[in-house]
Motif scaffolding. Structure first.
Motif, PDB file in Angstrom:
ATOM      1  N   ALA A  66       0.832  -1.208   0.000  1.00 50.53           N
ATOM      2  CA  ALA A  66       0.000   0.000   0.000  1.00 50.53           C
ATOM      3  C   ALA A  66       0.860   1.248   0.000  1.00 50.53           C
ATOM      4  O   ALA A  66       0.581   2.219  -0.714  1.00 50.53           O
ATOM      5  N   ARG A  67       1.929   1.243   0.785  1.00 52.40           N
ATOM      6  CA  ARG A  67       2.801   2.415   0.859  1.00 52.40           C
ATOM      7  C   ARG A  67       3.471   2.668  -0.486  1.00 52.40           C
ATOM      8  O   ARG A  67       3.603   3.810  -0.926  1.00 52.40           O
ATOM      9  N   ARG A  68       3.900   1.602  -1.142  1.00 48.58           N
ATOM     10  CA  ARG A  68       4.549   1.758  -2.440  1.00 48.58           C
ATOM     11  C   ARG A  68       3.581   2.314  -3.481  1.00 48.58           C
ATOM     12  O   ARG A  68       3.961   3.094  -4.347  1.00 48.58           O
ATOM     13  N   ARG A  69       2.325   1.892  -3.403  1.00 49.88           N
ATOM     14  CA  ARG A  69       1.339   2.419  -4.350  1.00 49.88           C
ATOM     15  C   ARG A  69       1.083   3.900  -4.112  1.00 49.88           C
ATOM     16  O   ARG A  69       0.913   4.674  -5.054  1.00 49.88           O
ATOM     17  N   ARG A  70       1.056   4.303  -2.846  1.00 52.58           N
ATOM     18  CA  ARG A  70       0.882   5.730  -2.539  1.00 52.58           C
ATOM     19  C   ARG A  70       2.065   6.535  -3.058  1.00 52.58           C
ATOM     20  O   ARG A  70       1.908   7.614  -3.646  1.00 52.58           O
ATOM     21  N   ASP A  71       3.270   6.037  -2.852  1.00 52.96           N
ATOM     22  CA  ASP A  71       4.453   6.719  -3.361  1.00 52.96           C
ATOM     23  C   ASP A  71       4.393   6.824  -4.880  1.00 52.96           C
ATOM     24  O   ASP A  71       4.716   7.863  -5.468  1.00 52.96           O
ATOM     25  N   ALA A  72       3.974   5.736  -5.523  1.00 52.91           N
ATOM     26  CA  ALA A  72       3.915   5.721  -6.981  1.00 52.91           C
ATOM     27  C   ALA A  72       2.882   6.705  -7.509  1.00 52.91           C
ATOM     28  O   ALA A  72       3.061   7.282  -8.591  1.00 52.91           O
ATOM     29  N   ALA A  73       1.797   6.918  -6.774  1.00 48.98           N
ATOM     30  CA  ALA A  73       0.776   7.867  -7.216  1.00 48.98           C
ATOM     31  C   ALA A  73       1.348   9.281  -7.303  1.00 48.98           C
ATOM     32  O   ALA A  73       1.082  10.027  -8.248  1.00 48.98           O
ATOM     33  N   SER A  74       2.140   9.662  -6.320  1.00 44.52           N
ATOM     34  CA  SER A  74       2.773  10.989  -6.349  1.00 44.52           C
ATOM     35  C   SER A  74       3.749  11.098  -7.510  1.00 44.52           C
ATOM     36  O   SER A  74       3.815  12.123  -8.202  1.00 44.52           O
ATOM     37  N   THR A  75       4.522  10.047  -7.738  1.00 46.83           N
ATOM     38  CA  THR A  75       5.472  10.041  -8.855  1.00 46.83           C
ATOM     39  C   THR A  75       4.751  10.124 -10.184  1.00 46.83           C
ATOM     40  O   THR A  75       5.170  10.851 -11.094  1.00 46.83           O
ATOM     41  N   ALA A  76       3.657   9.385 -10.319  1.00 43.00           N
ATOM     42  CA  ALA A  76       2.890   9.403 -11.566  1.00 43.00           C
ATOM     43  C   ALA A  76       2.271  10.774 -11.810  1.00 43.00           C
ATOM     44  O   ALA A  76       2.182  11.233 -12.961  1.00 43.00           O
ATOM     45  N   GLU A  77       1.841  11.448 -10.750  1.00 46.15           N
ATOM     46  CA  GLU A  77       1.267  12.784 -10.910  1.00 46.15           C
ATOM     47  C   GLU A  77       2.305  13.753 -11.465  1.00 46.15           C
ATOM     48  O   GLU A  77       2.011  14.594 -12.314  1.00 46.15           O
ATOM     49  N   ARG A  78       3.534  13.623 -11.013  1.00 48.42           N
ATOM     50  CA  ARG A  78       4.598  14.468 -11.545  1.00 48.42           C
ATOM     51  C   ARG A  78       4.874  14.154 -13.012  1.00 48.42           C
ATOM     52  O   ARG A  78       5.157  15.051 -13.809  1.00 48.42           O
ATOM     53  N   ALA A  79       4.787  12.874 -13.375  1.00 52.46           N
ATOM     54  CA  ALA A  79       4.992  12.493 -14.777  1.00 52.46           C
ATOM     55  C   ALA A  79       3.915  13.108 -15.666  1.00 52.46           C
ATOM     56  O   ALA A  79       4.198  13.555 -16.790  1.00 52.46           O
ATOM     57  N   ALA A  80       2.676  13.147 -15.190  1.00 55.07           N
ATOM     58  CA  ALA A  80       1.592  13.764 -15.964  1.00 55.07           C
ATOM     59  C   ALA A  80       1.865  15.255 -16.171  1.00 55.07           C
ATOM     60  O   ALA A  80       1.604  15.806 -17.247  1.00 55.07           O
ATOM     61  N   ALA A  81       2.401  15.911 -15.145  1.00 52.07           N
ATOM     62  CA  ALA A  81       2.717  17.335 -15.267  1.00 52.07           C
ATOM     63  C   ALA A  81       3.814  17.566 -16.297  1.00 52.07           C
ATOM     64  O   ALA A  81       3.768  18.520 -17.076  1.00 52.07           O
ATOM     65  N   VAL A  82       4.819  16.677 -16.335  1.00 47.76           N
ATOM     66  CA  VAL A  82       5.899  16.798 -17.322  1.00 47.76           C
ATOM     67  C   VAL A  82       5.354  16.595 -18.728  1.00 47.76           C
ATOM     68  O   VAL A  82       5.719  17.317 -19.668  1.00 47.76           O
ATOM     69  N   LEU A  83       4.476  15.618 -18.916  1.00 52.73           N
ATOM     70  CA  LEU A  83       3.888  15.370 -20.230  1.00 52.73           C
ATOM     71  C   LEU A  83       3.091  16.579 -20.706  1.00 52.73           C
ATOM     72  O   LEU A  83       3.060  16.877 -21.906  1.00 52.73           O
ATOM     73  N   ASP A  84       2.460  17.277 -19.803  1.00 53.77           N
ATOM     74  CA  ASP A  84       1.658  18.433 -20.190  1.00 53.77           C
ATOM     75  C   ASP A  84       2.516  19.639 -20.562  1.00 53.77           C
ATOM     76  O   ASP A  84       2.001  20.614 -21.114  1.00 53.77           O
ATOM     77  N   GLN A  85       3.806  19.590 -20.268  1.00 51.32           N
ATOM     78  CA  GLN A  85       4.688  20.669 -20.682  1.00 51.32           C
ATOM     79  C   GLN A  85       5.035  20.579 -22.162  1.00 51.32           C
ATOM     80  O   GLN A  85       5.652  21.483 -22.718  1.00 51.32           O
ATOM     81  N   ASP A  86       4.645  19.468 -22.818  1.00 47.31           N
ATOM     82  CA  ASP A  86       4.768  19.289 -24.263  1.00 47.31           C
ATOM     83  C   ASP A  86       6.210  19.417 -24.734  1.00 47.31           C
ATOM     84  O   ASP A  86       6.492  20.003 -25.774  1.00 47.31           O
ATOM     85  N   ASP A  87       7.114  18.837 -23.979  1.00 50.81           N
ATOM     86  CA  ASP A  87       8.528  18.842 -24.344  1.00 50.81           C
ATOM     87  C   ASP A  87       8.906  17.460 -24.861  1.00 50.81           C
ATOM     88  O   ASP A  87       8.395  16.453 -24.382  1.00 50.81           O
ATOM     89  N   ASP A  88       9.828  17.401 -25.831  1.00 53.10           N
ATOM     90  CA  ASP A  88      10.242  16.099 -26.356  1.00 53.10           C
ATOM     91  C   ASP A  88      10.886  15.228 -25.284  1.00 53.10           C
ATOM     92  O   ASP A  88      10.845  13.992 -25.375  1.00 53.10           O
ATOM     93  N   GLU A  89      11.488  15.849 -24.279  1.00 51.34           N
ATOM     94  CA  GLU A  89      12.108  15.063 -23.214  1.00 51.34           C
ATOM     95  C   GLU A  89      11.080  14.257 -22.421  1.00 51.34           C
ATOM     96  O   GLU A  89      11.436  13.329 -21.704  1.00 51.34           O
ATOM     97  N   ALA A  90       9.803  14.617 -22.567  1.00 51.68           N
ATOM     98  CA  ALA A  90       8.759  13.868 -21.872  1.00 51.68           C
ATOM     99  C   ALA A  90       8.618  12.456 -22.407  1.00 51.68           C
ATOM    100  O   ALA A  90       7.944  11.621 -21.790  1.00 51.68           O
ATOM    101  N   ALA A  91       9.235  12.151 -23.558  1.00 54.93           N
ATOM    102  CA  ALA A  91       9.178  10.790 -24.100  1.00 54.93           C
ATOM    103  C   ALA A  91       9.708   9.780 -23.086  1.00 54.93           C
ATOM    104  O   ALA A  91       9.237   8.636 -23.023  1.00 54.93           O
TER     105      ALA A  91
END
Length: 577
Positions: free
Chosen positions: A299-324
């Motif tokens: 459960a703790r690992r899933r909570r940690d992963a949720a925060s990490t995934a939220e940051r990944a979504a923010a990077v993807l929304d910056q529309d930079d090629d590095e988001a690949a």
């Protein structure tokens, strides 16, 4: 419409015999020609005086005429199949389609009377086969270059002009699809999928969160695969091959697949480049226990992963090629989750991971992308295993899935902006599977929160409803009917009891990107607030809360150290936009 090209050696007799024969499962009916290089080729299907040998001999004549100058590859075979939902195409339409394909690929350009010899055979309603020889009638060799790409491009034009289902064009980065022979063999041996597909998934799971090449190879063995390494004279490993136990060819030898033949990014050099990005070394559990021994670790690992995934979504929304690079990390996270989740969500997560796999590859290269956080999150989930602690199974998984839906939607927009139609479609398909898994995982905790929200005192509930409407209106998010805010009101009440300002907390959670793309903004906000406020993933019932206070003296709603509190501090994922 899908054209599929194969090449072969020798004469065309065997191919023609198959096309005019009954098929491997007696599926061929009304076998006949619909078109040919001169419109007068023998038709063994419709004219009893014509034979398969006569037709094959006429096709092979240019090849035999050049003798020793004949190329090693002499046969060109292209099947052209319509989508099951397409309208019925008659023989005249299939004849035109065949001529367009041989013209586009260079087999027989329109008006070239000395081009290659070819025939189009129809033995089913939904497809034709084009058989050709690769020596022109003037003795020159066929000038084929990028014939597969040209056939696909012509098929896209045909779909549009004939009103057929329009498939998304590819960019050459998709994994190789199983051959007809592989599918027939799987059906004959009782497999639900081909060994190629099974092995591709197993290798993807083995690389998810792996910290080293040795760990990756060890995981392949632990998955029950046969593994064969290719070595240089120096002893260095050059590559690897995998096979399923029991999968053998006609010589009773294992059927081996190199990693690069399973998917372009599963070759050993590509995997090594991914391993160089991390993940970081395993983080210890708060009380020093190993993740496997700690029932609260999943459960703790899933909570940690949720925060990490939220940051990944923010990077993807910056529309930079590095988001690949974030797409690759998100794919590993999905693979890790699919192999460790409870049975209720496992099937949907497996399909989500398989769909998103297509979204992880494109021609965009992220040279400086840092995906260590995503790979570490995947590693943590794999190492923690799937035996989720009591009371946290649905909530922790739902928290992560709610975020991964937004990641998939952000990936779809990122790919769409670059005209990656196949990858964008795969991202949207993954989002649908993730939504289905979320509904299963969130059913119990969301029901408990809605009941808690309806049980709030009238004045307190009115105060929370006012805050919700005010904040959502300021963020231009359409507020739903008051009854739909039950769960959100409950989590605000729980957060306030834990010492947080509910209006400020709601404002922070709703300021993050992606809220406008969610089908249910309340669900997204519920899990964001639970993360920000360090609340347990699952709501506590009044009985549980009272028991907690009596045992520990902790204020109801506040996370207990080492049990409900995440291993790392919760921070806001990415810049506010």
């Amino acid at each position: 419409m899908i054209p599929k090209i194969r090449t072969g050696t020798g004469g065309t007799y065997g191919l023609i015999r198959y096309l005019f024969g009954p098929g491997k499962h007696d599926e061929h009916t009304d076998q006949h020609l619909v078109a040919s290089w001169n419109s007068f080729a023998p038709d063994p299907g419709r004219n009893p005086r014509h034979t398969i040998a006569q037709l094959a001999a006429q096709l092979d004549q240019p090849v035999k005429a050049v003798g020793d100058r004949a190329p090693a590859t002499t046969i060109w075979h292209c099947s052209v199949r319509a989508d099951p939902g397409d309208r019925h195409l008659d023989d005249k339409e299939w004849a035109v389609i065949a001529r367009r394909i041989v013209h586009a690929t260079g087999i027989a350009p329109e008006g070239d009377t000395t081009a290659c010899r070819w025939v189009a055979v129809r033995h089913a309603d939904d497809h034709i086969h084009i058989a050709a020889t690769l020596v022109r009638q003037d003795g020159r060799l066929a000038g084929l270059s990028f014939d597969r790409r040209k056939a696909q491009a012509e098929a896209r034009l045909i779909e549009k002009e004939y009103g057929l289902r329009q498939l998304t064009p590819g960019d050459g980065t998709a994994a190789k699809t199983p051959t007809s022979q592989e599918r027939f063999k799987a059906e004959r041996t009782g497999r639900t999928e081909t060994p190629r597909e099974t092995l591709r998934e197993a290798v993807r799971r083995a690389v998810a969160g792996a910290a080293s090449e040795q760990e990756f190879l060890t995981r392949l063995h632990e998955a029950g695969l046969r593994v064969k390494l290719r070595h240089a004279p120096s002893g260095d490993i050059l590559g690897y091959n995998v096979a399923l136990p029991g999968d053998r060819n006609r010589d009773r030898e294992p059927v081996w697949f190199a990693g690069s033949t399973l998917a372009p990014d599963l070759s050993l050099p590509r995997i090594r480049r991914r391993l160089e990005t991390g993940p970081a070394t395993d983080s210890p559990e708060p009380d020093g226990r190993t993740a496997r021994a700690d029932r609260s670790a999943p459960a703790r690992r899933r909570r940690d992963a949720a925060s990490t995934a939220e940051r990944a979504a923010a990077v993807l929304d910056q529309d930079d090629d590095e988001a690949a690079g974030q797409l690759v990390g998100a794919g590993e996270l999905l693979d890790a989750l699919a192999q460790t989740s409870p049975a209720a969500t496992r099937a949907e997560l497996r399909e989500a991971a398989r769909a998103f796999e297509r979204a992880t590859r494109s021609h965009v290269r992220a040279e400086n992308a840092d995906i260590r956080a995503l790979r570490s999150a995947a590693r943590g989930i794999v190492h923690a295993g799937g035996a989720l602690g009591r009371g946290e199974d649905g909530g922790a998984t739902a928290m992560l899935l709610s975020t991964l839906v937004l990641v998939a939607l952000a990936a779809a927009r990122w790919h769409s902006a670059r005209s990656h139609t196949q990858q964008a479609a795969a991202s949207r398909q993954a989002a649908e599977h993730l939504r289905a898994a979320y509904q299963q995982a969130a059913a119990a905790p969301m029901r408990a929160m809605r009941e808690a929200g309806r049980a709030l005192p009238v004045d307190e509930r009115r105060r929370y409803d006012t805050a919700i409407r005010t904040v959502l209106a300021s963020k231009q998010v359409s507020p739903a009917a008051s009854r739909e805010h039950d769960a959100l009101a409950a989590v605000l009440a729980e957060a306030e009891k834990a010492g947080h300002n509910p209006k400020a907390l709601l404002g922070e959670a709703s300021s993050w990107r992606e809220l406008d793309t969610a089908r249910n903004a309340d669900d997204v906000l519920v899990w964001r607030i639970r993360r920000i406020a360090d609340l347990p993933a699952n709501p506590q019932s009044p009985r549980t809360s009272s028991a907690t206070v009596s045992r520990s003296g902790t204020k109801p709603g506040r996370a207990l150290p080492g049990v409900d509190q995440p291993a790392t501090e919760r921070r806001r994922p990415g810049p506010r936009r």
